[in-house]
Scaffold this motif. Structure first.
Motif, short mmCIF file in Angstrom:
data_model
loop_
_atom_site.label_atom_id
_atom_site.label_comp_id
_atom_site.label_asym_id
_atom_site.label_seq_id
_atom_site.Cartn_x
_atom_site.Cartn_y
_atom_site.Cartn_z
N GLY A 2 -47.54 49.62 113.84
CA GLY A 2 -48.16 50.87 114.26
C GLY A 2 -47.18 51.82 114.90
O GLY A 2 -46.01 51.53 115.11
N ASN A 3 -47.70 52.99 115.23
CA ASN A 3 -46.92 54.07 115.83
C ASN A 3 -47.33 54.20 117.28
O ASN A 3 -48.46 54.59 117.58
N ARG A 4 -46.44 53.91 118.21
CA ARG A 4 -46.80 53.98 119.63
C ARG A 4 -45.58 54.33 120.47
O ARG A 4 -44.45 54.22 120.03
N ASP A 24 -50.73 54.83 122.32
CA ASP A 24 -50.66 54.17 121.02
C ASP A 24 -51.27 55.15 120.02
O ASP A 24 -52.49 55.35 119.99
N THR A 26 -51.38 55.12 116.70
CA THR A 26 -52.14 54.53 115.60
C THR A 26 -53.55 54.17 116.05
O THR A 26 -54.54 54.48 115.37
#
Length: 264
Positions: A2-4, A24, A26
């Motif tokens: 994920g993108n965090r 976070d 995502t």
């Protein structure tokens, strides 16, 4: 994975315990990473964004932007923006239990929506370990502030962006984005922020519940992502991304020591 890791904010307590709050992207939520003294790894926990709203949780929650982490008696307090509802919220932990409060954006009695507030949240504590928060009201385009003394349940409007047009009528433009908050030794609040209408930085003070007339920081270029810290001698130090305007606009790191209104 994920993108965090956006909207990161950090604090360290007196024992060397490290706290990092962040978004976070995502999962669209708020996380806290904690590292104990002497340890190498962090413990990660997700903080619930619900604050007893009847519609919580939504099918798709979206919160954790503009996180601002402060330690009060070594306990984390995190101001953040709930984008799904347009509310300013505060997560606080005592004895391992998290509680989330809505600070602005809803009528405390009816629960009715009162506007889109909470972006650019900046939290700070005064000498008595009381917490205040400055933030942007996107609905009205103004700068708001919650005083740490708690004597009023309503936010203080520090700057409405009011001005007189050439015909003498009162107008307003957007002010209060990228605000940074700090306190002096007498617990007066200093707020530095962007006036988007003038495209200049401004500074304002709040003494208790009374804001001063904002002052334009004409010697500094406009910019964003302000951070403001007070040193042991009472000096206020500002750092931010300054906009260098021209044919090819760039952003550079700018620092300044503010002297207006400080202890002599």
């Amino acid at each position: 994975e994920g993108n965090r890791g956006t909207h990161t904010t950090i604090a360290v307590d007196g024992d060397g315990r490290v706290y990092i709050a962040y978004r976070d992207v995502t999962a669209r939520n708020l996380r806290l990473a904690t590292r104990e003294p002497g340890e190498e790894s962090f413990t990660i926990e997700t903080i619930d964004g619900c604050a007893s709203e009847p519609d919580c949780p939504l099918a798709q929650e979206d919160y954790g932007e503009f996180a601002s982490l402060i330690l009060v008696a070594s306990q984390p307090r995190i101001a953040f923006y709930d984008r799904a509802r347009g509310d300013l919220k505060m997560a606080l932990r005592d004895e391992g239990v998290w509680q989330v409060l809505t600070l602005d954006g809803r009528d405390p009695e009816t629960g009715a929506d009162t506007g889109d507030v909470g972006q650019f949240a900046s939290a700070a504590i005064d000498t008595k370990q009381r917490l205040g928060v400055a933030y942007f009201n996107a609905t009205l385009g103004e700068l708001r502030y919650l005083s740490p003394d708690g004597t009023t349940p309503h936010p203080i409007v520090v700057d409405r962006g009011s001005y007189l047009d050439p015909y003498g009528a009162t107008r307003s433009h957007v002010v209060g984005q990228h605000v940074a908050l700090a306190y002096d030794a007498q617990d007066a609040a200093t707020l530095v922020y962007l006036d988007a209408g003038l495209l200049k930085l401004k500074q304002a003070r709040v003494y208790g519940q009374t804001p001063t007339t904002p002052e334009v920081l004409s010697a500094l270029p406009p910019g964003a992502y302000m951070d403001l810290e007070r040193d042991a001698t009472g000096g206020l130090h500002l750092a931010y991304g300054a906009w260098q305007l021209g044919d090819k606009p760039t952003t550079t790191l700018e620092t300044a020591t503010l002297s207006w209104g400080l202890d002599q």
